[in-house]
Design an enzyme around this catalytic site. Structure first.
Site, PDB file in Angstrom:
ATOM      1  N   GLU A 137      -9.240 -11.311  -7.578  1.00  0.00           N
ATOM      2  CA  GLU A 137      -8.365 -10.154  -7.381  1.00  0.00           C
ATOM      3  C   GLU A 137      -7.163 -10.176  -8.336  1.00  0.00           C
ATOM      4  O   GLU A 137      -6.741  -9.120  -8.820  1.00  0.00           O
ATOM      5  CB  GLU A 137      -7.891 -10.099  -5.917  1.00  0.00           C
ATOM      6  CG  GLU A 137      -9.036  -9.778  -4.952  1.00  0.00           C
ATOM      7  CD  GLU A 137      -8.591  -9.645  -3.511  1.00  0.00           C
ATOM      8  OE1 GLU A 137      -9.446  -9.358  -2.670  1.00  0.00           O
ATOM      9  OE2 GLU A 137      -7.377  -9.820  -3.217  1.00  0.00           O
ATOM     10  N   HIS A 154      -2.110  -5.447   1.543  1.00  0.00           N
ATOM     11  CA  HIS A 154      -3.389  -6.155   1.372  1.00  0.00           C
ATOM     12  C   HIS A 154      -3.086  -7.563   0.904  1.00  0.00           C
ATOM     13  O   HIS A 154      -2.153  -7.771   0.129  1.00  0.00           O
ATOM     14  CB  HIS A 154      -4.277  -5.462   0.333  1.00  0.00           C
ATOM     15  CG  HIS A 154      -5.422  -6.339  -0.115  1.00  0.00           C
ATOM     16  ND1 HIS A 154      -6.591  -6.434   0.595  1.00  0.00           N
ATOM     17  CD2 HIS A 154      -5.545  -7.200  -1.166  1.00  0.00           C
ATOM     18  CE1 HIS A 154      -7.391  -7.320  -0.012  1.00  0.00           C
ATOM     19  NE2 HIS A 154      -6.777  -7.796  -1.081  1.00  0.00           N
ATOM     20  N   ASN A 161      -2.206   0.303   6.640  1.00  0.00           N
ATOM     21  CA  ASN A 161      -1.743  -0.969   7.226  1.00  0.00           C
ATOM     22  C   ASN A 161      -0.794  -1.754   6.306  1.00  0.00           C
ATOM     23  O   ASN A 161      -0.716  -2.971   6.366  1.00  0.00           O
ATOM     24  CB  ASN A 161      -2.918  -1.814   7.720  1.00  0.00           C
ATOM     25  CG  ASN A 161      -3.788  -2.344   6.586  1.00  0.00           C
ATOM     26  OD1 ASN A 161      -3.674  -1.900   5.454  1.00  0.00           O
ATOM     27  ND2 ASN A 161      -4.642  -3.290   6.893  1.00  0.00           N
ATOM     28  N   LYS A 175       0.828  -1.213   0.000  1.00  0.00           N
ATOM     29  CA  LYS A 175       0.000   0.000   0.000  1.00  0.00           C
ATOM     30  C   LYS A 175       0.864   1.265   0.000  1.00  0.00           C
ATOM     31  O   LYS A 175       2.078   1.214   0.254  1.00  0.00           O
ATOM     32  CB  LYS A 175      -0.943  -0.041   1.201  1.00  0.00           C
ATOM     33  CG  LYS A 175      -1.961  -1.195   1.134  1.00  0.00           C
ATOM     34  CD  LYS A 175      -2.998  -1.081   2.251  1.00  0.00           C
ATOM     35  CE  LYS A 175      -4.009  -2.215   2.172  1.00  0.00           C
ATOM     36  NZ  LYS A 175      -5.114  -2.022   3.165  1.00  0.00           N
ATOM     37  N   TYR A 196     -12.276  -2.667  -4.163  1.00  0.00           N
ATOM     38  CA  TYR A 196     -12.844  -2.823  -2.820  1.00  0.00           C
ATOM     39  C   TYR A 196     -14.376  -2.780  -2.830  1.00  0.00           C
ATOM     40  O   TYR A 196     -14.984  -2.461  -1.802  1.00  0.00           O
ATOM     41  CB  TYR A 196     -12.287  -1.736  -1.901  1.00  0.00           C
ATOM     42  CG  TYR A 196     -10.879  -2.009  -1.406  1.00  0.00           C
ATOM     43  CD1 TYR A 196     -10.602  -3.129  -0.626  1.00  0.00           C
ATOM     44  CD2 TYR A 196      -9.841  -1.125  -1.684  1.00  0.00           C
ATOM     45  CE1 TYR A 196      -9.328  -3.371  -0.147  1.00  0.00           C
ATOM     46  CE2 TYR A 196      -8.555  -1.359  -1.211  1.00  0.00           C
ATOM     47  CZ  TYR A 196      -8.310  -2.484  -0.430  1.00  0.00           C
ATOM     48  OH  TYR A 196      -7.046  -2.719   0.050  1.00  0.00           O
TER      49      TYR A 196
HETATM   50  P1  CMP Z   1      -7.411  -4.681   3.361  1.00  0.00           P
HETATM   51  O1  CMP Z   1      -6.917  -6.069   3.570  1.00  0.00           O
HETATM   52  O2  CMP Z   1      -6.795  -3.900   2.256  1.00  0.00           O
HETATM   53  O3  CMP Z   1      -9.005  -4.741   3.111  1.00  0.00           O
HETATM   54  C1  CMP Z   1      -9.839  -3.655   3.420  1.00  0.00           C
HETATM   55  C2  CMP Z   1      -9.155  -2.576   4.204  1.00  0.00           C
HETATM   56  O4  CMP Z   1     -10.009  -1.674   4.865  1.00  0.00           O
HETATM   57  C3  CMP Z   1      -8.329  -3.195   5.290  1.00  0.00           C
HETATM   58  O5  CMP Z   1      -7.210  -3.854   4.723  1.00  0.00           O
HETATM   59  C4  CMP Z   1      -8.022  -1.978   6.163  1.00  0.00           C
HETATM   60  O6  CMP Z   1      -6.877  -1.270   5.733  1.00  0.00           O
HETATM   61  C5  CMP Z   1      -9.236  -1.072   5.927  1.00  0.00           C
HETATM   62  N1  CMP Z   1     -10.069  -0.924   7.111  1.00  0.00           N
HETATM   63  C6  CMP Z   1     -10.321   0.231   7.769  1.00  0.00           C
HETATM   64  N2  CMP Z   1     -11.122   0.013   8.810  1.00  0.00           N
HETATM   65  C7  CMP Z   1     -11.410  -1.311   8.837  1.00  0.00           C
HETATM   66  C8  CMP Z   1     -12.189  -2.155   9.687  1.00  0.00           C
HETATM   67  N3  CMP Z   1     -12.865  -1.657  10.737  1.00  0.00           N
HETATM   68  N4  CMP Z   1     -12.248  -3.482   9.409  1.00  0.00           N
HETATM   69  C9  CMP Z   1     -11.585  -3.992   8.334  1.00  0.00           C
HETATM   70  N5  CMP Z   1     -10.834  -3.231   7.496  1.00  0.00           N
HETATM   71  C10 CMP Z   1     -10.740  -1.915   7.748  1.00  0.00           C
END
Ligand code: CMP
Length: 140
Positions: free
Chosen positions: A127, A116, A113, A10, A50
């Site tokens: 994906e 992904h 974070n 990311k 997403y």
């Molecule tokens: P990712 O695996 O990219 O999939 C969706 C993303 O939404 C997740 O990582 C997080 O970075 C983001 N996100 C933000 N808030 C939440 C939440 N409460 N639960 C899950 N994903 C979240």
């Protein structure tokens, strides 16, 4: 079983200049990078990727974050690739991620974070196809 999974480094991790460190973790865990590209996603691409989260309260923040800078997208191949990759990443919320995982080491928040990863084999196929043509996959 031999599997493929979709991985995204990311914008926060790209900005921290840790692409190589993250690739090393994949390779050391036996995952092969069979496709790879750097891309600055458009809003439409991020929203489409997403789409399953469209109704979630964090959707807009997630899309804004994912288009805030370039990402590095890769298809990884290996034994149990989906779970192996998820174990390397650690929990979605870096505060809950186990020591030594990518998110524990490089992520700042649940939004920023670092990485992904596909959450299932079925989603992995969807994906991977979202970002790569089959001719762009280079298994070996
Ligand atoms: P990712 O695996 O990219 O999939 C969706 C993303 O939404 C997740 O990582 C997080 O970075 C983001 N996100 C933000 N808030 C939440 C939440 N409460 N639960 C899950 N994903 C979240």
């Amino acid at each position: 079983a031999l599997e493929r999974t979709l991985s995204i480094i990311k914008p926060d991790a790209v900005a921290k200049n840790v692409i190589g460190e993250i690739y090393t973790r994949f390779e050391k865990a036996g995952l092969k990078i069979v496709a790879s590209k750097m891309k600055h996603l458009s809003r439409k691409e991020a929203e489409g990727f997403y789409a399953v989260h469209r109704e979630r309260p964090f959707f807009n923040a997630l899309v804004e974050f994912m288009i805030s800078g370039p990402v590095v997208i890769q298809a990884l191949e290996g034994e149990n690739a989906v779970l192996t990759h998820r174990d390397l990443m650690g929990a979605t919320d870096p505060k809950k991620a186990e020591k030594g995982t990518i998110r524990a080491d490089f992520a700042d928040s649940i939004d920023a974070n670092a990485v992904h990863g596909s959450d299932s084999l079925d989603n992995a196929a969807v994906e991977i196809a979202y970002f790569f043509a089959s001719t762009e996959l280079c298994p070996r």
